[in-house]
Design an enzyme around this catalytic site. Structure first.
Site, short mmCIF file in Angstrom:
data_model
loop_
_atom_site.label_atom_id
_atom_site.label_comp_id
_atom_site.label_asym_id
_atom_site.label_seq_id
_atom_site.Cartn_x
_atom_site.Cartn_y
_atom_site.Cartn_z
N ASP A 155 -5.93 2.09 -3.98
CA ASP A 155 -7.17 1.83 -3.24
C ASP A 155 -7.59 3.03 -2.40
O ASP A 155 -8.69 3.03 -1.85
CB ASP A 155 -7.07 0.57 -2.39
CG ASP A 155 -6.06 0.66 -1.26
OD1 ASP A 155 -5.22 1.59 -1.26
OD2 ASP A 155 -6.09 -0.22 -0.37
N ASP A 195 -2.87 6.42 -3.85
CA ASP A 195 -1.69 5.85 -3.22
C ASP A 195 -1.14 4.76 -4.15
O ASP A 195 -1.72 4.49 -5.21
CB ASP A 195 -2.03 5.32 -1.82
CG ASP A 195 -2.95 4.12 -1.82
OD1 ASP A 195 -3.68 3.94 -2.82
OD2 ASP A 195 -2.96 3.36 -0.84
N SER A 250 0.82 -1.20 0.00
CA SER A 250 0.00 0.00 0.00
C SER A 250 0.86 1.26 0.00
O SER A 250 1.62 1.49 -0.93
CB SER A 250 -0.97 -0.03 1.18
OG SER A 250 -1.89 1.03 1.10
#
Length: 567
Positions: free
Chosen positions: A303, A299, A145
């Site tokens: 998401d 990002d 992430s």
């Protein structure tokens, strides 16, 4: 310890990480070796996440293979038809993501499980969508992430399309432990070709067709002249976010050229997290130079969505996650009568206040989007309109049971045009909501401590042992303790709660302020979330100034009280 390192080298398929351990032995860096073999990366409801490197406490090909073997065995034991249903595997542009995804696919097919492997880099929401599309038993997204470049991770979805929750996390973790002591299955080319399918453009097209249906407002000719600056922040969002905006009618979309292509080193940002100071600098500079109305950022795995909007004085200012969530929520509530909305306990209370006014079902969950998705599915007879968490995660509708930065970018841009058509910019729309419901201003602060001196444990125990009924000079109305499952009132009343146990304390202050305190699950720190409520009776700017001052005073006073308690 050295015996463990030797066994590791014998199992490790990657010559680079094998040599890494050998070099540490050669340098007699036994402290570092001990750190690498102090245990295993913890597998939980967020899967795995850690720094790249050799050893069971790092992210590497052996850890990924063992994790995949454990996941596969757990699926075979707990999901009927798991081999035929298969597993969706995707990956982003981080270092080693492709290799980890291919290892995952080879191990699963080695167990006889069908695999749908992304043929190229893809956003996390596409993996969550593909899982539902194929009717798979589970999904794996290789991503860390928004963590720094030296990290990677392994996110697991269950067959319902949402990230795993208990008891699957502990069940998979136990299976991984067993797999780490056994021979790891690994498909040869013939077996892999028989059981592996690749997905890409076709699934993208189906997903994008569904994204187009998520619009909350009618199409507007104004979109073609509404300028937007966007950055994928060296991640995988550009292809689909740009496409979503174009298909919605936006013709003036400028993308930060230095950040458009995926790059796992993230060379132009210190920290690839849109919330971090400086991360949005390039996209805001581009927005100013092209006269854009909005600056948007994904990002690295696309998401999450960050939004900055031009203020009355001309500069771009980033919206807080709660502000974006409330803007989405307000439009969903007033346009989708009877549909449910949801957020987490650390997000603003305002979504719940709005839902009550609109007579809509409202769900509040533990921190993490997996809880929002699972709560929405727990009410199958109630259509779901919107869910968000304050850390820039949003989903509109039921297309994806996770955060979706692709659809969120497109829908927010469409809403911004609809407000502009009515004569309001983004900030004027926020003012409209503030005047109707009051200013709900949120803030966050963390107390960091030396993990070795047990200060965190002492602090956590100290708060529970001496629950304060005055915080920062303000009386406390009630205290919620999710560990105990109770809400205790100042007059002695106790209410039982219907939420899973979690190490979270919430202090509800007179006047509407709220403080949430919880230890971090990954770092030696106490995380504190603050919210105050300021009515808007007269001048709006005065009310905003009062709210900022009240919040800052509350934060500083509470942090001093916590610091004293820890010492």
């Amino acid at each position: 310890m050295l015996d463990e390192a030797k066994k590791w080298i014998e199992r490790d398929p990657d010559p680079k990480t094998r040599n890494e351990i050998l070099e540490l032995e050669k340098a007699k860096d036994f402290d570092e070796i001990a750190a690498r073999f102090a245990g295993r990366l913890s597998f939980g409801t967020a899967g795995l996440r850690g720094v790249l490197g050799a050893g069971p406490m790092r992210m590497n090909r052996l850890v990924v293979r063992e994790t995949s073997a454990g996941l596969g065995q757990y699926l075979l034991q707990n999901v009927d038809g798991a081999q035929e249903k298969g597993v969706v595997v995707g990956y982003d542009g981080r270092l080693m993501s492709r290799e980890f995804a291919e290892d995952t696919a080879r191990v699963l097919t080695g167990l006889g499980i069908k695999v749908y492997l992304s043929e190229d880099l893809c956003p996390t929401p596409v993996v969550a969508f593909a899982l539902k599309h194929f009717g798979a038993a589970a999904g794996v997204m290789v991503t860390a992430s928004h963590n720094p470049p030296e990290y990677n991770g392994y996110k697991v979805y269950w067959g319902n399309g949402a990230q795993i929750v208990p008891p699957h996390d502990s069940g998979i973790a136990a299976a991984i432990d067993e797999a780490s002591r056994a021979e790891i299955p690994f498909a040869d080319d013939l077996e892999f070709e028989r059981l592996a399918d690749f997905f890409g453009r076709e699934v993208d097209d189906i997903y994008m067709a569904e994204v187009r249906k998520l619009s909350l407002v009618d199409a507007s000719e104004s979109r073609k002249d509404f300028a937007i600056a966007y950055t994928p922040m060296h991640g995988v969002g550009s292809k689909l976010v740009e496409r979503a905006l174009k298909e919605s009618g936006f013709e003036k979309v400028s993308v930060v050229p230095e950040q458009r292509r995926p790059d796992g080193l993230f060379p132009t940002v210190n920290f690839p997290n849109p919330e971090e100071p400086g991360a949005m600098d390039l996209v805001c500079a581009l927005a100013e130079s092209v006269g854009a109305n909005l600056a948007l950022a994904s990002d690295p795995d696309a998401d999450r969505l960050a939004v900055a909007a031009r203020t009355g004085s001309g500069e771009f200012k980033m919206l807080r996650g709660d502000q974006v969530g409330v803007l989405f929520g307000y439009e969903c509530l007033r346009r989708k009568t009877g549909h449910a909305v949801a957020t987490t306990i650390v997000s603003s209370q305002l979504l719940g206040v709005m839902a009550k006014k609109f007579g809509a079902p409202y769900y509040e969950t533990l921190t993490g989007f997996k809880w929002i998705a699972n709560e929405a599915m727990a009410h199958p007879d109630t259509p779901f309109a919107f869910g968000y968490e304050e850390a820039l995660g949003y989903t509109v509708g039921e297309l994806v049971r996770d955060k979706d930065g692709v659809s969120a970018a497109k829908i927010f841009a469409e809403l911004a045009v609809s407000w502009a058509d009515e004569g309001r910019d983004v900030w004027a729309q926020i003012e409209r909501i503030d005047r109707e419901f009051g200013i709900y201003l949120t803030g966050q602060r963390s107390l960091h401590y030396d993990e070795e001196n047990q200060a965190l444990k002492n602090l956590n125990n100290g708060i529970r042992a001496n629950l304060p009924w005055t915080v920062a000079g303000v009386p406390v109305d009630s205290i919620t303790d999710l560990e105990a499952g109770t809400r205790q009132w100042a007059d002695g009343r106790v209410e039982q709660l219907n939420l899973p146990k979690s190490d979270v304390l919430t202090f509800w202050l007179k006047g509407g302020a709220r403080i949430i305190v919880r230890p971090s699950g990954t770092e030696p720190k106490i995380k504190c979330y603050y919210e105050i409520v300021e009515p808007v009776a007269g001048d709006y700017e005065d009310a905003k100034s009062n709210a900022r001052n009240t919040l800052e005073t509350l934060i500083e006073s509470h942090q001093k009280e916590l610091g004293a308690l820890a010492n």
